[in-house]
Enzyme design. Structure first.
Site, PDB file in Angstrom:
ATOM      1  N   ASP A  66       0.823  -1.194   0.000  1.00 38.85           N
ATOM      2  CA  ASP A  66       0.000   0.000   0.000  1.00 38.85           C
ATOM      3  C   ASP A  66       0.866   1.255   0.000  1.00 38.85           C
ATOM      4  O   ASP A  66       1.625   1.495   0.939  1.00 38.85           O
ATOM      5  CB  ASP A  66      -0.879  -0.038   1.259  1.00 38.85           C
ATOM      6  CG  ASP A  66      -2.008   0.968   1.177  1.00 38.85           C
ATOM      7  OD1 ASP A  66      -2.616   1.066   0.104  1.00 38.85           O
ATOM      8  OD2 ASP A  66      -2.253   1.658   2.173  1.00 38.85           O
ATOM      9  N   THR A  99      -3.157   5.340  -4.125  1.00 39.24           N
ATOM     10  CA  THR A  99      -2.121   6.161  -3.486  1.00 39.24           C
ATOM     11  C   THR A  99      -0.786   6.011  -4.199  1.00 39.24           C
ATOM     12  O   THR A  99      -0.031   6.972  -4.290  1.00 39.24           O
ATOM     13  CB  THR A  99      -1.967   5.820  -1.991  1.00 39.24           C
ATOM     14  OG1 THR A  99      -1.535   4.458  -1.845  1.00 39.24           O
ATOM     15  CG2 THR A  99      -3.281   5.989  -1.248  1.00 39.24           C
ATOM     16  N   THR A 100      -0.511   4.820  -4.704  1.00 36.80           N
ATOM     17  CA  THR A 100       0.746   4.625  -5.435  1.00 36.80           C
ATOM     18  C   THR A 100       0.687   5.373  -6.762  1.00 36.80           C
ATOM     19  O   THR A 100       1.613   6.104  -7.126  1.00 36.80           O
ATOM     20  CB  THR A 100       0.995   3.125  -5.676  1.00 36.80           C
ATOM     21  OG1 THR A 100       0.852   2.434  -4.446  1.00 36.80           O
ATOM     22  CG2 THR A 100       2.379   2.879  -6.231  1.00 36.80           C
ATOM     23  N   ASP A 392      -8.868  -0.321   1.368  1.00 37.32           N
ATOM     24  CA  ASP A 392      -8.868   0.262   0.015  1.00 37.32           C
ATOM     25  C   ASP A 392     -10.165  -0.105  -0.691  1.00 37.32           C
ATOM     26  O   ASP A 392     -10.808   0.715  -1.333  1.00 37.32           O
ATOM     27  CB  ASP A 392      -7.696  -0.290  -0.818  1.00 37.32           C
ATOM     28  CG  ASP A 392      -6.367   0.371  -0.452  1.00 37.32           C
ATOM     29  OD1 ASP A 392      -6.326   1.080   0.574  1.00 37.32           O
ATOM     30  OD2 ASP A 392      -5.379   0.158  -1.172  1.00 37.32           O
TER      31      ASP A 392
HETATM   32  N1  LIG Z   1      -6.163  -7.312 -13.387  1.00 39.55           N
HETATM   33  C1  LIG Z   1      -5.488  -6.209 -13.671  1.00 39.55           C
HETATM   34  N2  LIG Z   1      -4.809  -6.096 -14.824  1.00 39.55           N
HETATM   35  C2  LIG Z   1      -4.128  -4.996 -15.122  1.00 39.55           C
HETATM   36  N3  LIG Z   1      -4.058  -3.923 -14.315  1.00 39.55           N
HETATM   37  C3  LIG Z   1      -4.701  -3.958 -13.163  1.00 39.55           C
HETATM   38  C4  LIG Z   1      -5.459  -5.101 -12.777  1.00 39.55           C
HETATM   39  N4  LIG Z   1      -5.977  -4.856 -11.555  1.00 39.55           N
HETATM   40  C5  LIG Z   1      -5.563  -3.615 -11.214  1.00 39.55           C
HETATM   41  N5  LIG Z   1      -4.812  -3.067 -12.175  1.00 39.55           N
HETATM   42  C6  LIG Z   1      -4.186  -1.747 -12.182  1.00 39.55           C
HETATM   43  O1  LIG Z   1      -3.242  -1.631 -11.158  1.00 39.55           O
HETATM   44  C7  LIG Z   1      -3.156  -0.259 -10.763  1.00 39.55           C
HETATM   45  C8  LIG Z   1      -3.306  -0.129  -9.274  1.00 39.55           C
HETATM   46  O2  LIG Z   1      -2.228  -0.727  -8.631  1.00 39.55           O
HETATM   47  P1  LIG Z   1      -2.048  -0.672  -7.064  1.00 39.55           P
HETATM   48  O3  LIG Z   1      -3.318  -1.055  -6.392  1.00 39.55           O
HETATM   49  O4  LIG Z   1      -0.822  -1.428  -6.746  1.00 39.55           O
HETATM   50  O5  LIG Z   1      -1.723   0.843  -6.792  1.00 39.55           O
HETATM   51  P2  LIG Z   1      -2.667   2.037  -6.372  1.00 39.55           P
HETATM   52  O6  LIG Z   1      -4.089   1.637  -6.408  1.00 39.55           O
HETATM   53  O7  LIG Z   1      -2.276   3.195  -7.192  1.00 39.55           O
HETATM   54  O8  LIG Z   1      -2.168   2.354  -4.911  1.00 39.55           O
HETATM   55  P3  LIG Z   1      -2.561   1.639  -3.512  1.00 39.55           P
HETATM   56  O9  LIG Z   1      -3.457   0.504  -3.819  1.00 39.55           O
HETATM   57  O10 LIG Z   1      -1.232   1.242  -2.974  1.00 39.55           O
HETATM   58  O11 LIG Z   1      -3.218   2.713  -2.742  1.00 39.55           O
HETATM   59  C9  LIG Z   1      -4.258   0.460 -11.480  1.00 39.55           C
HETATM   60  O12 LIG Z   1      -3.728   1.166 -12.565  1.00 39.55           O
HETATM   61  C10 LIG Z   1      -5.167  -0.659 -11.934  1.00 39.55           C
HETATM   62  O13 LIG Z   1      -5.911  -0.320 -13.072  1.00 39.55           O
HETATM   63 MG   LIG Z   2      -4.818  -0.049  -5.375  1.00 36.52          MG
END
Ligand SMILES: Nc1ncnc2c1ncn2[C@@H]1O[C@H](COP(=O)(O)OP(=O)(O)OP(=O)(O)O)[C@@H](O)[C@H]1O
Ligand SMILES: [Mg+2]
Length: 559
Positions: A66, A99-100, A392
């Site tokens: 996260d 957040t990332t 989340d």
């Molecule tokens: N099955 C999937 N295939 C491709 N991309 C995906 C899939 N599931 C999620 N994503 C993508 O991954 C990204 C989110 O990644 P992640 O959850 O690690 O980071 P975040 O949401 O930005 O931050 P955090 O969850 O740490 O607050 C988004 O761009 C989302 O569209």
């Molecule tokens: Mg995320």
């Protein structure tokens, strides 16, 4: 530091300990710091993102994916770096997810800006271009967002599930996504407002994630006060009393002045009578269970047990509030005016063992407005990370219910924006055009990073994505598992619109704020005492006040 006056007389305006960095040095110091923050979380992005292990000074360990948690745990003390950390905190508060993404975009905007500054584009011009681009980006996203209604449970589950992808919850995300959606729908008030605080999370070490469950009601970290009370009450009327089932000692102190044993007995009898009356008041309104905010006198416990009432003492006032929402009851401050209508109802109230602890379960409530998610996992670290993923997920479901709009994931929106902003740049005159183009370029960091983290060739992936978007497929995104470009909407990878708009907005604001700084004046030592060995002069080397970042750079290298 000194400033030369016309007569050639230096004028000292800053104290000895102050540090000042100006102009391009200040800019590049801040940009470097901001970029380092973004770089530190980049590898965690997406379904194939890795986790980080953070160890604090007392040896406490957190393993997480996260973004906001990583940045908070990192204890960053460079002021510009902290502005980027704030981006993730805003994102966490506003949506709970993304957040990332927000931080990675902010870092890339700084990177792009750095190149423009080298080409002598003024920071103010870059700021203006970035703002225009962000505005346009929001428009494009809003125009392309997909509507979701509150009764579209299937889509809500997909949204809940996407937020958990790549996190500790992944292995059981189908089950957990349903639990999350049910939980959020349960706590939604009649006017549509949602407070996810009403979804309590109970972490249990032991058992498997698959055995996680949703309790429509509350679990209170207490035991019944007397062993003679029932373990379990069915179809229970629940009284919530924020007071004491005691005769206050002060009253006795003030009145008792014992001269013979009979008199003492009389007073004791009197006290007993008062306690009996209080219990009778509960019996009269039909209470089967009572949660008391303060203490319960031994004698009162005895009477309650005799009446078969299950009583809990010293319930926290937050627990009483939770119970009120869960059972539909009202917390009363005095038993004198308790009425039947103040009582809540639960199909079952009982003391049960959960992960080796005894708790009071208040469950089987119809229309409970406060619910409890029991999360199970093998170890403390597993359940802690599970909780963060669930949070989340609760956030995105809430946001979707509030806004009713979602976007496909997998880098689809960023690819589309990148293309449309390049087009838009042509309509923007002057040097700002360069800034808009740079902004478009910066957004590519998301699909590129998703590809990199999945072990794919980022260039091939970007080329594929662009070609499909050029062909009008807004929802074309990168399947991180197969490396193919697919329709993310069909695949069920969807995220709330606000995850993206908020990320772009905060990232832009933070980048612009950092860019516009050309003078850093720090009272005292910016480097947090780490420059002790080279602290022989007043002059600070350019970019030297970054002790906080120095520590972090080391950490980045270790991971
Ligand atoms: N099955 C999937 N295939 C491709 N991309 C995906 C899939 N599931 C999620 N994503 C993508 O991954 C990204 C989110 O990644 P992640 O959850 O690690 O980071 P975040 O949401 O930005 O931050 P955090 O969850 O740490 O607050 C988004 O761009 C989302 O569209
Ligand atoms: Mg995320």
């Amino acid at each position: 530091m000194s400033q030369r006056m016309q007569q050639g007389q230096p004028m000292i305006i800053l104290g000895d300990d102050s540090q000042r960095t100006q102009g391009k040095d200040a800019q590049s110091m801040n940009i470097t710091a901001g970029k380092a923050v973004a770089e530190s979380v980049r590898t965690t992005l997406g379904p194939k993102g890795m986790d980080k292990m953070l160890v604090d000074s007392s040896g406490g360990v957190v393993v997480t994916n996260d973004g906001v948690t990583i940045l908070k745990e990192m204890d960053i003390d460079h002021p510009a770096a902290n502005m980027i950390v704030e981006v993730s905190e805003t994102q966490e508060d506003e949506v709970g997810d993304g957040t990332t993404t927000a931080v990675v975009i902010a870092g890339e905007l700084l990177d792009q800006a750095e190149e423009l500054i080298e080409q002598d584009v003024h920071a103010t011009t870059i700021a203006q271009g970035f703002r225009q681009a962000a505005e346009k980006a929001k428009e494009v996203l809003e125009d392309n967002a997909i509507d979701v209604s509150a009764d579209d449970r299937e889509t809500l589950i997909k949204i809940a599930s996407t937020a958990m992808t790549g996190k500790g919850a992944e292995s059981a995300k189908d089950l957990l996504a349903e639990l999350v959606v049910d939980a959020v729908l349960a706590v939604t008030d009649d006017d549509g407002s949602i407070d996810t605080e009403n979804v309590s999370i109970e972490k249990v070490v032991g058992g498997s994630i698959d055995n996680s469950e949703l309790v429509e009601g509350a679990i209170i970290d207490k035991e019944r006060v007397d062993e003679n009370m029932p373990y379990m009450v069915e179809d229970a009327n629940v009284a919530l009393f924020d007071g004491a089932l005691e005769v206050r000692e002060t009253e006795i102190d003030a009145e008792v002045n014992v001269t013979d044993p009979d008199q003492l007995q009389q007073f004791l009898d009197q006290e007993e009578k008062q306690l009996k009356e209080m219990v009778d008041q509960l019996v009269d309104v039909g209470a089967d269970v009572v949660f008391v905010g303060d203490g319960i006198d031994d004698m009162a416990q005895h009477y309650l047990a005799k009446e078969g009432i299950l009583a809990v003492r010293r319930a926290k006032s937050s627990d009483l509030k939770r119970l009120a929402r869960a059972t539909g009851g009202r917390v009363v401050g005095s038993l004198d005016d308790i009425e039947e209508s103040d009582l809540g109802f639960a199909g079952s109230v009982g003391q049960k063992d959960i992960g080796g602890d005894e708790r009071i379960f208040v469950e089987d409530v119809e229309d409970a407005k406060s619910v409890t998610l029991i999360l199970r996992g093998g170890t403390d670290h597993v359940v802690d990370e599970l909780e963060r993923a669930i949070e989340d997920s609760l956030g995105v479901v809430k946001t979707t219910l509030n806004d009713g709009k979602v976007l496909p994931g997998g880098g689809a929106p960023e690819t589309e924006l990148s293309l449309q902003l390049r087009e838009f740049a042509d309509s923007v005159g002057g040097r700002e055009q360069l800034a808009v183009e740079a902004f478009a370029e910066a957004l590519d960091v998301i699909p590129r990073t998703l590809a990199e983290n999945a072990g794919l060739d980022p260039i091939d992936s970007l080329v594929d994505l662009r070609a499909r978007h050029d062909g009008g497929e807004f929802a074309a995104g990168l399947d991180a598992y197969t490396g193919e470009v697919i329709d993310m909407e069909n695949e069920g990878v969807v995220e709330p619109l606000r995850v993206k708009t908020q990320a772009i907005e905060s990232a832009t604001e933070a980048a612009v704020m950092i860019l516009r700084i050309d003078d850093v004046i720090a009272a005292g030592d910016l480097s947090g005492g780490q420059t002790g060995d080279d602290d022989d002069g007043d002059e600070m080397p350019p970019g030297g006040g970054m002790g906080g970042m120095g520590g972090m750079g080391g950490m980045g290298g270790a991971m």
